[in-house]
Design an enzyme around this catalytic site. Structure first.
Site, PDB file in Angstrom:
ATOM      1  N   GLU A 119       0.751  -1.109   0.014  1.00 19.68           N
ATOM      2  CA  GLU A 119      -0.219   0.156  -0.090  1.00 19.68           C
ATOM      3  C   GLU A 119       0.845   1.194  -0.102  1.00 19.68           C
ATOM      4  OE1 GLU A 119      -3.104  -0.420  -0.765  1.00 19.68           O
ATOM      5  OE2 GLU A 119      -3.623  -2.322   0.317  1.00 19.68           O
ATOM      6  N   HIS A 143      -3.020   2.170   8.230  1.00 18.88           N
ATOM      7  CA  HIS A 143      -4.030   1.370   7.606  1.00 18.88           C
ATOM      8  C   HIS A 143      -4.396   0.224   8.735  1.00 18.88           C
ATOM      9  CE1 HIS A 143      -6.286  -1.034   4.925  1.00 18.88           C
ATOM     10  NE2 HIS A 143      -5.349  -1.872   4.671  1.00 18.88           N
ATOM     11  N   HIS A 145      -7.054  -3.351   9.718  1.00 15.60           N
ATOM     12  CA  HIS A 145      -8.337  -3.838   9.343  1.00 15.60           C
ATOM     13  C   HIS A 145      -9.335  -3.993  10.563  1.00 15.60           C
ATOM     14  CE1 HIS A 145      -6.205  -6.078   5.913  1.00 15.60           C
ATOM     15  NE2 HIS A 145      -6.011  -4.910   5.640  1.00 15.60           N
ATOM     16  N   GLU A 173     -17.691  11.657  22.164  1.00 13.75           N
ATOM     17  CA  GLU A 173     -16.847  12.762  22.019  1.00 13.75           C
ATOM     18  C   GLU A 173     -16.179  12.356  20.643  1.00 13.75           C
ATOM     19  OE1 GLU A 173     -13.943  12.202  25.217  1.00 13.75           O
ATOM     20  OE2 GLU A 173     -15.286  13.167  26.662  1.00 13.75           O
ATOM     21  N   HIS A 214     -13.063  -3.740   3.791  1.00 14.60           N
ATOM     22  CA  HIS A 214     -11.362  -4.097   3.629  1.00 14.60           C
ATOM     23  C   HIS A 214     -10.800  -3.343   5.069  1.00 14.60           C
ATOM     24  CE1 HIS A 214      -7.110  -3.677   1.671  1.00 14.60           C
ATOM     25  NE2 HIS A 214      -6.895  -3.819   2.762  1.00 14.60           N
TER      26      HIS A 214
HETATM   27  P1  13P Z   1       0.959  -5.368   3.117  1.00 14.78           P
HETATM   28  O1  13P Z   1       1.356  -6.800   3.813  1.00 14.78           O
HETATM   29  O2  13P Z   1       1.719  -5.593   1.548  1.00 14.78           O
HETATM   30  O3  13P Z   1       1.249  -4.176   3.725  1.00 14.78           O
HETATM   31  O4  13P Z   1      -0.599  -5.474   2.740  1.00 14.78           O
HETATM   32  C1  13P Z   1      -1.485  -6.078   3.733  1.00 14.78           C
HETATM   33  C2  13P Z   1      -2.630  -5.116   3.532  1.00 14.78           C
HETATM   34  O5  13P Z   1      -3.256  -4.701   4.595  1.00 14.78           O
HETATM   35  C3  13P Z   1      -2.970  -4.760   2.166  1.00 14.78           C
HETATM   36  O6  13P Z   1      -4.256  -3.868   2.300  1.00 14.78           O
HETATM   37 ZN    ZN Z   2      -5.367  -3.762   4.137  1.00 13.75          ZN
END
Ligand code: 13P
Ligand code: ZN
Length: 275
Positions: A119, A143, A145, A173, A214
């Site tokens: 990413e 980023h 999940h 809040e 995602h």
């Molecule tokens: P990477 O292992 O390449 O960082 O990818 C993980 C991920 O969450 C892709 O969206």
């Molecule tokens: Zn991801």
């Protein structure tokens, strides 16, 4: 006396701590998620004596001219957040951006091979936008999940207004923590240029971008604020999942309540979220 290493530098410690905290929250299964941090000039000087690599530059997959000459600490592609604390030198890297802002090279880390997160285009395009709109204040892109937020992307309309208002309503809040709201990107192929463009477009307005089915991207000035933002969004999403599972809202925070909150907490909430 213990030998000083790059690992003792505060920004490296902060990077490691965030990856460990975020893993423990359950946001980073396997290699899921990624983190990047833009070093200050002082941190670059402190870290430089420990740089071990000066290989060829490779394409970022995005054009980020205002990041020319900058250095970033990033997680590796396919690497697990839970392993960063154990072996930072094999699971993360420091990269240098060339003078065109189109290429990068590794200067430290990923010692057993590998490349920065897939990413990287999204991270660097987000950094590029945030550097511009915050006058250089923002340095961290995370980023994750985040489970409950992902679940909501299967149920709520994929609209900025809906996600912002629902998340705000779930914790008093929230409008203070993310007064600009959250943006939403519909499902797209991850790891590429197009999703990077769509996400960085949202980062012009928001510090949070939801990737449908995602996860999410958060931006902030430091590790604590960025982690705290992701944590707050996910906590709010968890409450909403529980509320929906119990049959839905019977009462909630009203538009007038939000207006009163905004006044007392000195935040400006965009009108389009106050309908
Ligand atoms: P990477 O292992 O390449 O960082 O990818 C993980 C991920 O969450 C892709 O969206
Ligand atoms: Zn991801």
């Amino acid at each position: 006396m213990e030998e000083k290493t790059i690992l003792s530098l505060p920004f490296v410690q902060g990077f490691i701590r965030l990856t460990d905290d975020a893993f423990r929250q359950g946001w980073h299964e396997r290699n899921g998620g990624n983190l990047s941090y833009r070093l200050t000039p002082e941190e670059v000087s402190q870290a430089k004596p420990y740089f071990t690599q000066d290989g060829d530059f490779c394409p970022i997959g995005a054009s980020t001219p205002n990041l020319a000459g900058e250095y970033f600490m990033v997680t590796g592609s396919g690497k697990y957040f839970r392993n960063v604390i154990l072996e930072p030198q094999n699971n993360a890297a420091i990269i240098e951006i060339d003078q065109t802002g189109e290429n990068y090279r590794i200067v430290w880390g990923l010692e057993q091979g590998g490349r920065p997160t897939s990413e990287l285009p999204s991270h660097l395009m987000n950094h590029s936008v945030k550097k511009e709109v915050t006058n250089g204040a923002h340095r961290v892109i995370l980023h994750s999940h985040i489970t409950n937020l992902i679940a909501l992307t299967f149920v709520l309309p994929l609209e900025d207004e809906v996600f912002t208002r629902e998340l705000w309503e779930m914790a008093t809040e929230c409008p203070v923590v993310f007064p600009d709201g959250v943006g939403v990107v519909g499902w797209m192929v991850p790891g590429g240029h197009d999703i990077a463009v769509a996400t960085s477009e949202l980062m012009k307005k928001y510090d949070v971008a939801v990737w449908a089915h995602h996860g999410a991207f958060c931006s902030g000035p430091d590790f604590d604020t960025t982690f705290g933002l992701m944590h707050t969004v996910e906590k709010s999403a968890e409450i909403l999942v529980k509320v929906l599972s119990m049959g839905g809202k019977r009462q909630t925070i009203t538009t007038q309540n939000f207006r009163d909150l905004a006044k007392d907490f000195h935040v400006t909430l965009p009108e389009r979220f106050l309908k």
